[in-house]
Write a protein that holds these residues in place. Structure first.
Motif, PDB file in Angstrom:
ATOM      1  N   THR A 266      -8.829   0.229 -12.327  1.00 56.60           N
ATOM      2  CA  THR A 266      -7.473   0.081 -11.790  1.00 56.60           C
ATOM      3  C   THR A 266      -6.844   1.446 -11.510  1.00 56.60           C
ATOM      4  N   GLY A 267      -5.633   1.434 -11.000  1.00 52.90           N
ATOM      5  CA  GLY A 267      -4.933   2.683 -10.673  1.00 52.90           C
ATOM      6  C   GLY A 267      -4.063   2.474  -9.447  1.00 52.90           C
ATOM      7  N   THR A 268      -3.218   3.439  -9.199  1.00 52.79           N
ATOM      8  CA  THR A 268      -2.320   3.405  -8.036  1.00 52.79           C
ATOM      9  C   THR A 268      -3.155   3.310  -6.751  1.00 52.79           C
ATOM     10  N   PRO A 269      -2.659   2.610  -5.720  1.00 54.01           N
ATOM     11  CA  PRO A 269      -3.393   2.576  -4.450  1.00 54.01           C
ATOM     12  C   PRO A 269      -3.748   3.995  -3.963  1.00 54.01           C
ATOM     13  N   GLY A 270      -4.990   4.145  -3.531  1.00 54.98           N
ATOM     14  CA  GLY A 270      -5.435   5.431  -2.985  1.00 54.98           C
ATOM     15  C   GLY A 270      -6.115   6.349  -3.984  1.00 54.98           C
ATOM     16  N   THR A 271      -6.185   5.950  -5.242  1.00 50.36           N
ATOM     17  CA  THR A 271      -6.787   6.840  -6.250  1.00 50.36           C
ATOM     18  C   THR A 271      -8.319   6.848  -6.189  1.00 50.36           C
TER      19      THR A 271
ATOM     20  N   GLU B 100      -2.216  15.232  -4.189  1.00 55.75           N
ATOM     21  CA  GLU B 100      -3.411  14.749  -3.488  1.00 55.75           C
ATOM     22  C   GLU B 100      -3.206  13.283  -3.065  1.00 55.75           C
ATOM     23  N   LEU B 101      -2.559  12.514  -3.947  1.00 56.71           N
ATOM     24  CA  LEU B 101      -2.305  11.104  -3.625  1.00 56.71           C
ATOM     25  C   LEU B 101      -1.422  11.003  -2.381  1.00 56.71           C
ATOM     26  N   LYS B 102      -0.410  11.830  -2.333  1.00 57.19           N
ATOM     27  CA  LYS B 102       0.503  11.834  -1.182  1.00 57.19           C
ATOM     28  C   LYS B 102      -0.271  12.114   0.111  1.00 57.19           C
ATOM     29  N   LYS B 103      -1.193  13.070   0.033  1.00 52.98           N
ATOM     30  CA  LYS B 103      -2.018  13.414   1.211  1.00 52.98           C
ATOM     31  C   LYS B 103      -2.838  12.208   1.641  1.00 52.98           C
ATOM     32  N   ARG B 104      -3.499  11.571   0.661  1.00 49.51           N
ATOM     33  CA  ARG B 104      -4.369  10.429   0.992  1.00 49.51           C
ATOM     34  C   ARG B 104      -3.571   9.277   1.597  1.00 49.51           C
ATOM     35  N   LEU B 105      -2.388   9.011   1.034  1.00 43.28           N
ATOM     36  CA  LEU B 105      -1.596   7.879   1.527  1.00 43.28           C
ATOM     37  C   LEU B 105      -0.995   8.187   2.900  1.00 43.28           C
ATOM     38  N   SER B 106      -0.677   9.468   3.138  1.00 44.92           N
ATOM     39  CA  SER B 106      -0.150   9.846   4.454  1.00 44.92           C
ATOM     40  C   SER B 106      -1.208   9.596   5.522  1.00 44.92           C
ATOM     41  N   LEU B 107      -2.478   9.855   5.166  1.00 42.83           N
ATOM     42  CA  LEU B 107      -3.573   9.629   6.120  1.00 42.83           C
ATOM     43  C   LEU B 107      -3.691   8.163   6.517  1.00 42.83           C
TER      44      LEU B 107
ATOM     45  N   TRP C 125       1.785  13.889 -15.183  1.00 43.84           N
ATOM     46  CA  TRP C 125       2.110  14.460 -13.878  1.00 43.84           C
ATOM     47  C   TRP C 125       3.580  14.857 -13.781  1.00 43.84           C
ATOM     48  N   SER C 126       4.299  14.847 -14.904  1.00 45.08           N
ATOM     49  CA  SER C 126       5.749  15.083 -14.805  1.00 45.08           C
ATOM     50  C   SER C 126       6.071  16.477 -14.252  1.00 45.08           C
ATOM     51  N   PHE C 127       5.165  17.439 -14.496  1.00 45.28           N
ATOM     52  CA  PHE C 127       5.412  18.787 -13.967  1.00 45.28           C
ATOM     53  C   PHE C 127       5.427  18.793 -12.433  1.00 45.28           C
ATOM     54  N   GLU C 128       4.800  17.780 -11.830  1.00 46.90           N
ATOM     55  CA  GLU C 128       4.753  17.697 -10.362  1.00 46.90           C
ATOM     56  C   GLU C 128       5.941  16.911  -9.807  1.00 46.90           C
ATOM     57  N   PHE C 129       6.653  16.237 -10.703  1.00 47.81           N
ATOM     58  CA  PHE C 129       7.639  15.257 -10.276  1.00 47.81           C
ATOM     59  C   PHE C 129       8.661  15.828  -9.289  1.00 47.81           C
ATOM     60  N   VAL C 130       9.337  16.887  -9.711  1.00 47.23           N
ATOM     61  CA  VAL C 130      10.418  17.413  -8.891  1.00 47.23           C
ATOM     62  C   VAL C 130       9.887  17.885  -7.542  1.00 47.23           C
ATOM     63  N   SER C 131       8.824  18.697  -7.570  1.00 46.85           N
ATOM     64  CA  SER C 131       8.357  19.265  -6.307  1.00 46.85           C
ATOM     65  C   SER C 131       7.834  18.206  -5.344  1.00 46.85           C
ATOM     66  N   VAL C 132       7.026  17.268  -5.842  1.00 46.61           N
ATOM     67  CA  VAL C 132       6.422  16.299  -4.917  1.00 46.61           C
ATOM     68  C   VAL C 132       7.429  15.277  -4.417  1.00 46.61           C
ATOM     69  N   LEU C 133       8.256  14.748  -5.297  1.00 44.55           N
ATOM     70  CA  LEU C 133       9.168  13.686  -4.860  1.00 44.55           C
ATOM     71  C   LEU C 133      10.343  14.222  -4.047  1.00 44.55           C
TER      72      LEU C 133
END
Ligand SMILES: Nc1ncnc2c1ncn2[C@@H]1O[C@H](COP(=O)(O)OP(=O)(O)OP(=O)(O)O)[C@@H](O)[C@H]1O
Ligand SMILES: [Mg+2]
Length: 198
Positions: free
Chosen positions: A25-30, A112-119, A186-194
């Motif tokens: 299992t996992g978020t779509p695109g993982t 990386e997830l954002k990149k994959r889902l954008s594709l 992944w909380s360290f990525e939270f602010v920058s990615v979102l």
């Protein structure tokens, strides 16, 4: 690496089961389907695409109007997938709603997830929602609530074949303690990615 199709038998015995049910299992695109196909091919476990299964068995019962997606009847999904016999790999972000002996939650760096889902050409909102779900550990927490033997694995920068080798070893009982601990954060990525517009 080549595995005998019977290699899974000792793992099944260790769990005191007649057959082994692994949920990926996992978020779509993982990368669940990519990994599940390799595991199925290498181990001889039957591959069950949970989304396809739910669709074919009429288990999507309600529509989420805001998202334009269908909602699955979790109880029916569990009951219907229960009837599948033999060693199986359940592939999909709802696979942890099914009965499984081992649940492997794939975790992917949100960037990386954002990149994959954008594709995939998904809308900015849909991407944001899924990236947020990954950052907030949604699948992992759901799986932990519903199942025993839940393991999470950071798949970022791992090739599908290297990952399959790692997950098959895990299924066979190796490094279980390591993967059972909550390590991904992944909380360290939270602010920058979102905050970035997507
Ligand atoms: N280990 C990997 N390394 C790099 N790219 C990968 C890896 N695994 C999968 N991908 C790529 O990521 C994309 C999503 O993979 P996949 O379809 O397997 O994800 P999924 O989790 O099954 O998604 P969904 O939940 O929407 O079915 C595909 O383009 C695939 O080629
Ligand atoms: Mg898939």
């Amino acid at each position: 690496m080549n595995y005998s199709k019977n290699f899974i038998k000792p793992c099944v015995g260790e769990l005191g089961k007649k057959a082994l049910r692994v949920a990926i299992t996992g978020t779509p695109g993982t990368g669940k389907s990519t990994l599940s196909k390799i595991i199925s091919k290498k181990t001889g476990c039957l591959l069950v695409d949970v989304n396809d299964f739910a669709e074919k068995h009429g288990l999507f019962t309600e529509k989420d109007v805001k998202r334009g997606s269908w909602i699955v009847d979790e109880k029916k999904l569990k009951k219907e997938t229960d009837a599948i016999e033999g060693n199986i790999v359940l592939d999909g972000h709802m696979s942890h709603f099914c009965r499984a002996d081992i649940v492997v939650v794939l975790r992917l760096n949100p960037r990386e997830l954002k990149k994959r889902l954008s594709l995939r050409g998904w809308s900015a909102n849909k991407i944001k929602e899924n990236v947020a779900a990954e950052v907030l550990d949604v699948c992992f927490l759901e799986a932990r609530k519903k199942c025993k033997n839940v393991f999470e694995i950071d798949v970022t920068e791992k090739s599908p074949s290297a990952l399959a080798k790692e997950v098959i070893a895990l299924i066979c009982g190796k490094n279980r303690e390591k993967y059972a601990q909550k390590r991904v954060n992944w909380s360290f990525e939270f602010v920058s990615v979102l905050r970035e517009s997507i």
